[in-house]
Design a protein around this motif. Structure first.
Motif, PDB file in Angstrom:
ATOM      1  N   MET A   1      37.138 109.013 -33.887  1.00  0.00           N
ATOM      2  CA  MET A   1      37.366 109.132 -32.455  1.00  0.00           C
ATOM      3  C   MET A   1      36.603 108.031 -31.718  1.00  0.00           C
ATOM      4  N   THR A   2      37.016 107.820 -30.512  1.00  0.00           N
ATOM      5  CA  THR A   2      36.389 106.803 -29.675  1.00  0.00           C
ATOM      6  C   THR A   2      36.200 107.378 -28.278  1.00  0.00           C
ATOM      7  N   HIS A   3      35.649 106.589 -27.419  1.00  0.00           N
ATOM      8  CA  HIS A   3      35.512 106.979 -26.021  1.00  0.00           C
ATOM      9  C   HIS A   3      36.519 106.199 -25.198  1.00  0.00           C
ATOM     10  N   VAL A   4      36.849 106.749 -24.041  1.00  0.00           N
ATOM     11  CA  VAL A   4      37.920 106.217 -23.215  1.00  0.00           C
ATOM     12  C   VAL A   4      37.452 106.150 -21.766  1.00  0.00           C
ATOM     13  N   VAL A   5      37.747 105.044 -21.115  1.00  0.00           N
ATOM     14  CA  VAL A   5      37.504 104.928 -19.677  1.00  0.00           C
ATOM     15  C   VAL A   5      38.772 105.403 -18.978  1.00  0.00           C
ATOM     16  N   SER A   6      38.602 106.323 -18.060  1.00  0.00           N
ATOM     17  CA  SER A   6      39.746 106.932 -17.383  1.00  0.00           C
ATOM     18  C   SER A   6      39.980 106.317 -16.002  1.00  0.00           C
ATOM     19  N   GLU A   7      40.928 106.897 -15.316  1.00  0.00           N
ATOM     20  CA  GLU A   7      41.388 106.415 -14.013  1.00  0.00           C
ATOM     21  C   GLU A   7      40.285 106.325 -12.951  1.00  0.00           C
ATOM     22  N   SER A   8      39.267 107.139 -13.076  1.00  0.00           N
ATOM     23  CA  SER A   8      38.192 107.137 -12.072  1.00  0.00           C
ATOM     24  C   SER A   8      37.522 105.779 -11.915  1.00  0.00           C
ATOM     25  N   CYS A   9      37.587 104.952 -12.948  1.00  0.00           N
ATOM     26  CA  CYS A   9      36.951 103.634 -12.896  1.00  0.00           C
ATOM     27  C   CYS A   9      37.717 102.640 -12.031  1.00  0.00           C
ATOM     28  N   ILE A  10      39.005 102.843 -11.880  1.00  0.00           N
ATOM     29  CA  ILE A  10      39.830 101.893 -11.134  1.00  0.00           C
ATOM     30  C   ILE A  10      39.324 101.754  -9.695  1.00  0.00           C
ATOM     31  N   ARG A  11      39.145 100.517  -9.278  1.00  0.00           N
ATOM     32  CA  ARG A  11      38.682 100.115  -7.941  1.00  0.00           C
ATOM     33  C   ARG A  11      37.219 100.455  -7.681  1.00  0.00           C
ATOM     34  N   CYS A  12      36.514 100.890  -8.717  1.00  0.00           N
ATOM     35  CA  CYS A  12      35.072 101.131  -8.606  1.00  0.00           C
ATOM     36  C   CYS A  12      34.329 100.129  -9.488  1.00  0.00           C
ATOM     37  N   LYS A  13      34.605 100.192 -10.793  1.00  0.00           N
ATOM     38  CA  LYS A  13      34.027  99.303 -11.793  1.00  0.00           C
ATOM     39  C   LYS A  13      32.501  99.282 -11.742  1.00  0.00           C
ATOM     40  N   TYR A  14      31.921 100.469 -11.764  1.00  0.00           N
ATOM     41  CA  TYR A  14      30.476 100.554 -11.950  1.00  0.00           C
ATOM     42  C   TYR A  14      30.191 100.119 -13.381  1.00  0.00           C
ATOM     43  N   THR A  15      29.122  99.395 -13.593  1.00  0.00           N
ATOM     44  CA  THR A  15      28.856  98.862 -14.925  1.00  0.00           C
ATOM     45  C   THR A  15      27.566  99.390 -15.546  1.00  0.00           C
ATOM     46  N   ASP A  16      27.087 100.509 -15.066  1.00  0.00           N
ATOM     47  CA  ASP A  16      25.873 101.114 -15.620  1.00  0.00           C
ATOM     48  C   ASP A  16      26.026 101.359 -17.118  1.00  0.00           C
ATOM     49  N   CYS A  17      27.232 101.681 -17.534  1.00  0.00           N
ATOM     50  CA  CYS A  17      27.541 102.016 -18.930  1.00  0.00           C
ATOM     51  C   CYS A  17      27.300 100.858 -19.881  1.00  0.00           C
ATOM     52  N   VAL A  18      27.528  99.639 -19.448  1.00  0.00           N
ATOM     53  CA  VAL A  18      27.434  98.503 -20.368  1.00  0.00           C
ATOM     54  C   VAL A  18      25.997  98.223 -20.785  1.00  0.00           C
ATOM     55  N   ASP A  19      25.039  98.569 -19.944  1.00  0.00           N
ATOM     56  CA  ASP A  19      23.629  98.345 -20.280  1.00  0.00           C
ATOM     57  C   ASP A  19      23.168  99.188 -21.463  1.00  0.00           C
TER      58      ASP A  19
END
Length: 109
Positions: A1-19
């Motif tokens: 299994m993997t993780h998925v970025v959902s629709e909530s990210c669209i037009r927000c693009k917070y990048t806290d996750c990448v750190d």
């Protein structure tokens, strides 16, 4: 299994996750992030970091977001969707969009 970025990210693009991602599986598009399913190790450290709750384990993805499994896989390989490994500021109007639903039409590929 993997993780998925959902629709909530669209037009927000917070990048806290990448750190916090230990394998650099996030890819950045014009107004959204996605997760490369071939890179994700299913560690889940990104989930609590997202301020708009856009990241799910694939098996926990809400039924109305299932299309994002394929979309993440597709866009993670798309031209122009490059690896992102350092936090950047969110989009300028992210606060206005964070609680909006049905944003798929806003996605810029």
């Amino acid at each position: 299994m993997t993780h998925v970025v959902s629709e909530s990210c669209i037009r927000c693009k917070y990048t806290d996750c990448v750190d916090v991602c230990p394998v650099d599986c996030f890819r950045e598009g014009p107004n959204m992030l996605v997760i490369d399913p071939d890179e994700c190790i299913d560690c889940a450290v990104c989930i609590p970091e997202c301020p708009v709750n856009a990241i799910y384990a694939e098996e926990d993805l809400p039924a109305n977001q299932i299309a994002f499994i394929k979309l993440n896989a597709e866009l993670s390989l798309a031209d122009g969707w490059k690896s992102i490994t350092k936090r950047k500021p969110a989009l300028p109007d992210a606060e206005e969009w964070k609680d909006v639903t049905d944003k798929i039409g806003e996605l810029v590929r």
